[in-house]
Design a protein around this motif. Structure first.
Motif, mmCIF file in Angstrom:
data_model
loop_
_atom_site.group_PDB
_atom_site.id
_atom_site.type_symbol
_atom_site.label_atom_id
_atom_site.label_comp_id
_atom_site.label_asym_id
_atom_site.label_seq_id
_atom_site.Cartn_x
_atom_site.Cartn_y
_atom_site.Cartn_z
ATOM 1 N N ALA A 33 -6.255 -8.796 -38.399
ATOM 2 C CA ALA A 33 -5.236 -9.290 -38.973
ATOM 3 C C ALA A 33 -5.825 -9.680 -40.513
ATOM 4 O O ALA A 33 -5.405 -9.394 -41.422
ATOM 5 N N GLU A 34 -7.167 -10.215 -40.364
ATOM 6 C CA GLU A 34 -7.976 -10.342 -41.717
ATOM 7 C C GLU A 34 -8.296 -9.218 -42.336
ATOM 8 O O GLU A 34 -7.973 -9.137 -43.646
ATOM 9 N N ALA A 35 -8.517 -8.121 -41.729
ATOM 10 C CA ALA A 35 -8.719 -6.826 -42.583
ATOM 11 C C ALA A 35 -7.585 -6.329 -43.284
ATOM 12 O O ALA A 35 -7.521 -5.669 -44.012
ATOM 13 N N ALA A 36 -6.267 -6.239 -42.215
ATOM 14 C CA ALA A 36 -5.193 -5.819 -42.787
ATOM 15 C C ALA A 36 -4.675 -6.761 -43.976
ATOM 16 O O ALA A 36 -4.222 -6.144 -45.041
ATOM 17 N N ARG A 37 -4.856 -7.894 -43.881
ATOM 18 C CA ARG A 37 -4.423 -8.722 -44.861
ATOM 19 C C ARG A 37 -5.126 -8.434 -46.389
ATOM 20 O O ARG A 37 -4.789 -8.471 -47.385
ATOM 21 N N ARG A 38 -6.625 -8.140 -46.004
ATOM 22 C CA ARG A 38 -7.514 -7.795 -47.288
ATOM 23 C C ARG A 38 -7.098 -6.663 -47.878
ATOM 24 O O ARG A 38 -7.033 -6.458 -49.193
ATOM 25 N N ILE A 39 -6.555 -5.581 -46.996
ATOM 26 C CA ILE A 39 -6.072 -4.430 -47.653
ATOM 27 C C ILE A 39 -4.595 -4.516 -48.096
ATOM 28 O O ILE A 39 -4.285 -3.968 -49.079
ATOM 29 N N GLY A 40 -3.969 -5.392 -47.519
ATOM 30 C CA GLY A 40 -2.400 -5.664 -47.818
ATOM 31 C C GLY A 40 -1.276 -4.761 -47.283
ATOM 32 O O GLY A 40 -0.411 -4.367 -47.662
ATOM 33 N N ASN A 100 -14.143 -1.792 -47.195
ATOM 34 C CA ASN A 100 -14.177 -1.198 -48.773
ATOM 35 C C ASN A 100 -14.570 0.482 -48.693
ATOM 36 O O ASN A 100 -14.026 1.119 -49.620
ATOM 37 N N ASP A 101 -15.227 0.917 -47.450
ATOM 38 C CA ASP A 101 -15.364 2.260 -47.468
ATOM 39 C C ASP A 101 -14.152 3.054 -47.131
ATOM 40 O O ASP A 101 -13.797 3.989 -48.004
#
Length: 99
Positions: free
Chosen positions: A44-51, A83-84
């Motif tokens: 969920a955190e990674a998805a939120r960072r990417i949007g 980021n990658d």
């Protein structure tokens, strides 16, 4: 809450400012994406960072487009993997063409 911490309403009273103004000030000074010191993110955190949504991120994890690790029963995404992934997408012309 630690015993030494005061509730926000009491802090606002002590500072003689409206509680809503204090809440606004605090929220404006918090990092937008949550804890930026985390090295491993939940899906969920990674998805939120990417949007994107969690389901889409799970698709990328399943396909291997985004690296992830299992820690016990938990799935974590290394912060660098986000980021990658974005860097690879930029070079793949996903963002290169006008919408």
């Amino acid at each position: 809450m630690h015993r030494s911490e005061l509730p926000l309403a009491q802090i606002a009273d002590l500072l003689d400012v409206p509680e809503d103004d204090l809440r606004t000030l605090i929220s404006e000074h918090r990092p937008a994406g949550g804890d930026t010191t985390l090295v491993a993110l939940t899906v969920a955190e990674a998805a939120r960072r990417i949007g994107i949504g969690r389901t889409k991120l799970y698709e990328y994890v399943t396909s291997g487009e985004i690296a992830s690790v299992k820690i016990g029963s938990l799935r974590r995404i290394p912060a660098e993997a986000v980021n990658d992934f974005l860097a690879r997408r930029l070079t793949a012309s996903d963002f290169g063409a006008a919408a």
